[in-house]
Design a protein around this motif. Sequence first.
Motif, PDB file in Angstrom:
ATOM      1  N   VAL A 261       0.850  -1.185   0.000  1.00 24.66           N
ATOM      2  CA  VAL A 261       0.000   0.000   0.000  1.00 24.66           C
ATOM      3  C   VAL A 261       0.888   1.238   0.000  1.00 24.66           C
ATOM      4  N   PRO A 262       0.781   2.087  -1.008  1.00 24.12           N
ATOM      5  CA  PRO A 262       1.630   3.281  -1.049  1.00 24.12           C
ATOM      6  C   PRO A 262       1.433   4.127   0.208  1.00 24.12           C
ATOM      7  N   PRO A 263       2.509   4.676   0.760  1.00 20.68           N
ATOM      8  CA  PRO A 263       2.367   5.528   1.945  1.00 20.68           C
ATOM      9  C   PRO A 263       1.540   6.773   1.625  1.00 20.68           C
ATOM     10  N   ILE A 264       0.707   7.155   2.583  1.00 17.62           N
ATOM     11  CA  ILE A 264      -0.163   8.322   2.412  1.00 17.62           C
ATOM     12  C   ILE A 264       0.139   9.323   3.518  1.00 17.62           C
ATOM     13  N   ASP A 265       0.390  10.553   3.133  1.00 16.76           N
ATOM     14  CA  ASP A 265       0.684  11.612   4.106  1.00 16.76           C
ATOM     15  C   ASP A 265      -0.628  12.296   4.476  1.00 16.76           C
ATOM     16  N   ASP A 266      -1.244  11.814   5.566  1.00 19.53           N
ATOM     17  CA  ASP A 266      -2.530  12.370   5.983  1.00 19.53           C
ATOM     18  C   ASP A 266      -2.336  13.692   6.723  1.00 19.53           C
ATOM     19  N   PRO A 267      -3.251  14.631   6.547  1.00 20.44           N
ATOM     20  CA  PRO A 267      -3.210  15.852   7.358  1.00 20.44           C
ATOM     21  C   PRO A 267      -3.613  15.527   8.799  1.00 20.44           C
ATOM     22  N   PRO A 268      -3.333  16.413   9.739  1.00 18.90           N
ATOM     23  CA  PRO A 268      -3.737  16.182  11.125  1.00 18.90           C
ATOM     24  C   PRO A 268      -5.250  16.016  11.238  1.00 18.90           C
ATOM     25  N   SER A 269      -5.688  15.233  12.253  1.00 19.26           N
ATOM     26  CA  SER A 269      -7.105  14.931  12.424  1.00 19.26           C
ATOM     27  C   SER A 269      -7.837  15.926  13.303  1.00 19.26           C
ATOM     28  N   GLY A 270      -7.124  16.749  14.021  1.00 20.54           N
ATOM     29  CA  GLY A 270      -7.788  17.575  15.022  1.00 20.54           C
ATOM     30  C   GLY A 270      -7.891  16.809  16.335  1.00 20.54           C
ATOM     31  N   SER A 271      -8.555  17.396  17.294  1.00 25.46           N
ATOM     32  CA  SER A 271      -8.595  16.800  18.629  1.00 25.46           C
ATOM     33  C   SER A 271      -9.650  15.716  18.762  1.00 25.46           C
ATOM     34  N   ALA A 272     -10.654  15.705  17.883  1.00 21.87           N
ATOM     35  CA  ALA A 272     -11.729  14.715  17.966  1.00 21.87           C
ATOM     36  C   ALA A 272     -12.464  14.669  16.632  1.00 21.87           C
ATOM     37  N   PRO A 273     -13.149  13.549  16.331  1.00 23.72           N
ATOM     38  CA  PRO A 273     -13.921  13.488  15.088  1.00 23.72           C
ATOM     39  C   PRO A 273     -15.024  14.547  15.078  1.00 23.72           C
ATOM     40  N   GLU A 274     -15.345  15.040  13.894  1.00 23.14           N
ATOM     41  CA  GLU A 274     -16.414  16.016  13.733  1.00 23.14           C
ATOM     42  C   GLU A 274     -17.614  15.342  13.084  1.00 23.14           C
ATOM     43  N   ARG A 275     -18.762  15.424  13.745  1.00 27.37           N
ATOM     44  CA  ARG A 275     -19.984  14.814  13.239  1.00 27.37           C
ATOM     45  C   ARG A 275     -20.658  15.810  12.278  1.00 27.37           C
ATOM     46  N   PHE A 276     -21.066  15.340  11.087  1.00 27.55           N
ATOM     47  CA  PHE A 276     -21.700  16.253  10.122  1.00 27.55           C
ATOM     48  C   PHE A 276     -22.828  15.529   9.391  1.00 27.55           C
ATOM     49  N   PRO A 277     -23.843  16.259   8.960  1.00 23.59           N
ATOM     50  CA  PRO A 277     -25.012  15.639   8.326  1.00 23.59           C
ATOM     51  C   PRO A 277     -24.722  15.214   6.889  1.00 23.59           C
ATOM     52  N   THR A 278     -25.263  14.040   6.522  1.00 21.85           N
ATOM     53  CA  THR A 278     -25.118  13.512   5.151  1.00 21.85           C
ATOM     54  C   THR A 278     -26.457  12.925   4.711  1.00 21.85           C
ATOM     55  N   PRO A 279     -27.454  13.767   4.529  1.00 24.16           N
ATOM     56  CA  PRO A 279     -28.805  13.275   4.210  1.00 24.16           C
ATOM     57  C   PRO A 279     -28.832  12.469   2.911  1.00 24.16           C
ATOM     58  N   GLY A 280     -29.387  11.280   2.998  1.00 26.60           N
ATOM     59  CA  GLY A 280     -29.549  10.427   1.822  1.00 26.60           C
ATOM     60  C   GLY A 280     -28.300   9.708   1.368  1.00 26.60           C
ATOM     61  N   VAL A 281     -27.152   9.938   2.010  1.00 25.75           N
ATOM     62  CA  VAL A 281     -25.895   9.293   1.599  1.00 25.75           C
ATOM     63  C   VAL A 281     -25.859   7.878   2.169  1.00 25.75           C
TER      64      VAL A 281
END
Length: 573
Positions: free
Chosen positions: A242-262
């Motif tokens: 699996v090629p290495p991936i340079d992820d950006p920082p995640s922040g201090s906690a997950p952020e919950r967001f709405p995804t209607p119909g997804v």
Amino acid sequence: MHRMRWSDSFIPTLREPPADAEAASHRLLVRAGFVRQLHSGHYSLLPLGLRVHRRVADIVRAEMDAIGAQEFLLPAMHPAALWQRSGRWDVMGAEMFRLRDRNDVDIVLGMTHEEVFALLAAEMSSYRELPQTWYQIQTKFRDEPRPKSGLLRVREFAMKDSYSFDIDEAGLDASFEIHREAYVRIFGRLGLDAMAVEASSGAMGGSASVEFMVASPAGEDDVARCGACGYRANVERARAAVPPIDDPPSGSAPERFPTPGVRTIAQLSDFDGGARAGRQIKTMVMVLDDEVTLVALRGDHQLNLQKLADHTGATDIRPASAAETVAELGANPGSLGAVGVDHLPVYADEALRGRRSMTTGANSDDWHYRGVDVGRDLIDPRWADLRGVSAGEACIECGGTLEIVRCIEAGHIFKLGRRYAEAMGVSVLDADGIARTPIMGSYGIGIGRAMAAVAETHYDDRGLCWPVGVAPFDVVVTVLDPADPAQSSASEVLYSELQRRNIDCLYDDRVLRPGVKLADAELVGIPYRVTVGARSLAQGNLELTERSTGETQMIEVGEAPELVVAVVTAASL
């Protein structure tokens, strides 16, 4: 060697293939009069088919004998109690034929014979009796859900199964290698280009297994292989870098967001504020032996069920129902995730290890989390290689490009370990007088499948092209006009001389048009044809034709027996 005249033989060739035949071997073995189907998954071997089957078995038997293996013949019908002792009564499921005798005792038709051989091994008492290698060629029964492709996937078949017994792992390693080398020789003699690949042990269990695969579109297995370094593995075991991936920082906690119909990976990829598939965590709710379990993979990766079974040891795996999913997680598929879940086991694919800023379901319909740090937000996941590899990925060994090749499994060898020996109470005293359980290996080759694999890889638009080692006959002597005394006499003399020199020969003395006889010879696929016709015979010659190349040479009548013997002998080496 008995005399074989085509006019006296049962060789029911057909002009058209069976309507349900997909594989080339199936079409040709039926058309050329080698096999006939009795019912789904069960085939009768006609005289030509049985001759090939026997020659394949003889090659296998010769190579087993050469490594010191001893031949047995065990019953095909076993008491269920034996399989219950090993734990495979439940594992084998619907593929095992089960019945009851008149005394209401459970009976099985043997799929394989680890249990029976291990039971016999219980009569050994000393390490001095080891190592042992035992084998048989016996009928096996498997209730395949979808028998297909003629002899390639059937419900009743002959298999060579052999078993090694050693005192320790070093002995098993040696027995395994001896068998691997014997298999290389067997497939070489059969004319099969079989590659050894890493494989899953499946219901057999054990520490390691190797399959021998023959590339063919008629196969049912996929093999990942690297042309650069030679890495080869069944997709049930294959791994890719699996090629290495340079992820950006995640922040201090997950952020919950709405995804209607997804509800799908693709919809979340297109959703404003969503994430591309490679940055999503796909969470699957599976039931493993009645335990609800979460399986997490990267959004663009697919779960390989055999890898999950091998890693967990589960024998019954299925997706959870919608009701089970809602009951455990409070949401429907499409909004699921493993973030914060601590009441269910969570298996995570290695490709997720160390990933940050990922997006996944929030276990609430129409809501997701972004900014997920896998190491922080998944609670004690159990890591494993669970994903299927794809063509074009990087080889785990050298970084080269993997290709996926469809293959026929021609043979399979296993390092079984001590599971069956322990179940059957096998124990020997070692040099210090201490009781030890021998360690076993198991090694299988399907005789009919090998025969079909040869047919699948040796044919052209005119019919079969058997290699000399497995052909029903080495030579067919075809007389174009049996009513011509000169042609008939020359044919009879040549046929008798070849028989006297131990050449397997079929004499086509039928009163038919020459074109029909020549077409039948090509369809049946006998390696060499000697044609006796008026024109060549008038010049003192016969025609010798090689089936695989179509090349024809004139040979003098008087020298024909010696020349044919020399050609067949050279082709046999």
